[in-house]
Design an enzyme around this catalytic site. Structure first.
Site, PDB file in Angstrom:
ATOM      1  N   LYS A  69      -3.598  13.904   9.759  1.00  0.00           N
ATOM      2  CA  LYS A  69      -5.010  13.672   9.472  1.00  0.00           C
ATOM      3  C   LYS A  69      -5.359  14.262   8.118  1.00  0.00           C
ATOM      4  O   LYS A  69      -4.984  15.387   7.803  1.00  0.00           O
ATOM      5  CB  LYS A  69      -5.864  14.322  10.563  1.00  0.00           C
ATOM      6  CG  LYS A  69      -7.355  14.267  10.276  1.00  0.00           C
ATOM      7  CD  LYS A  69      -8.203  14.631  11.474  1.00  0.00           C
ATOM      8  CE  LYS A  69      -8.220  16.096  11.761  1.00  0.00           C
ATOM      9  NZ  LYS A  69      -9.316  16.450  12.697  1.00  0.00           N
TER      10      LYS A  69
ATOM     11  N   SER B 223      -7.196  -2.657   1.685  1.00  0.00           N
ATOM     12  CA  SER B 223      -6.436  -1.430   1.919  1.00  0.00           C
ATOM     13  C   SER B 223      -7.179  -0.188   1.469  1.00  0.00           C
ATOM     14  O   SER B 223      -8.308  -0.250   1.012  1.00  0.00           O
ATOM     15  CB  SER B 223      -5.065  -1.480   1.249  1.00  0.00           C
ATOM     16  OG  SER B 223      -5.224  -1.535  -0.146  1.00  0.00           O
TER      17      SER B 223
ATOM     18  N   TYR C 105      -4.572  -0.233   5.931  1.00  0.00           N
ATOM     19  CA  TYR C 105      -3.260   0.330   5.646  1.00  0.00           C
ATOM     20  C   TYR C 105      -3.324   1.080   4.316  1.00  0.00           C
ATOM     21  O   TYR C 105      -4.254   0.915   3.537  1.00  0.00           O
ATOM     22  CB  TYR C 105      -2.178  -0.761   5.614  1.00  0.00           C
ATOM     23  CG  TYR C 105      -2.386  -1.797   4.536  1.00  0.00           C
ATOM     24  CD1 TYR C 105      -1.781  -1.655   3.284  1.00  0.00           C
ATOM     25  CD2 TYR C 105      -3.196  -2.906   4.750  1.00  0.00           C
ATOM     26  CE1 TYR C 105      -1.980  -2.584   2.285  1.00  0.00           C
ATOM     27  CE2 TYR C 105      -3.400  -3.848   3.765  1.00  0.00           C
ATOM     28  CZ  TYR C 105      -2.791  -3.686   2.532  1.00  0.00           C
ATOM     29  OH  TYR C 105      -2.995  -4.616   1.546  1.00  0.00           O
TER      30      TYR C 105
END
Length: 144
Positions: A30, A46, A79
């Site tokens: 994270k 993205s 992504y």
């Protein structure tokens, strides 16, 4: 003339049936409260992330991520694309650019699947940053 043979199924060992052979999805890493530096709508999509942050968090280009916008409550997925190392860049591109504004705080999470054996020692990597998205602290003992 075609003759059908009964199918032969391989025998299943008791170990293969054990419930601990299943994979479970847990937090891998994270990036906590990173600040959006760019939002570019006219792009194929993205999230650009400083390559240094990717290295420290163990994340890879093109990896699936979930993003949580602390500033407005939006949650979305995309992504990773690699941004220049040391730049502090967190850019949202394409449709994702509609989910946050420059200056918004995000939590970026990656999840992976682990066996019960792997989970015995698994600790997610949590990267805390300053206002310029530079690493302030790396935690491996607990999720922040």
């Amino acid at each position: 003339m075609l003759t059908l043979q009964p199918s032969r199924r391989p025998s299943v060992t008791p170990e293969a049936k054990a419930p601990n052979s299943m994979l479970r999805t847990f937090l891998q890493a994270k990036l906590h409260r990173v600040r959006v530096t760019q939002a570019i709508l006219d792009y194929e999509g993205s999230c650009g992330i400083d390559a240094g942050l990717l290295e420290i968090a163990g994340l890879r280009e093109y990896q699936y991520i979930e993003l949580y916008n602390v500033s407005n409550g939006e949650r979305f997925t995309t992504y990773i694309i690699k941004a220049p190392k040391g730049s502090g860049e967190i850019s949202l591109n394409g449709a994702a650019a509609r989910k946050a504004s420059v200056g918004d705080l995000l939590i970026i999470c990656a999840y992976s699947s682990y066996s019960d054996a792997e989970l015995e020692n698994h600790k997610p990597i949590v990267v805390l940053v300053d206002d310029q998205n530079q690493v302030k602290q790396v935690l491996r003992e607990r999720a922040a």
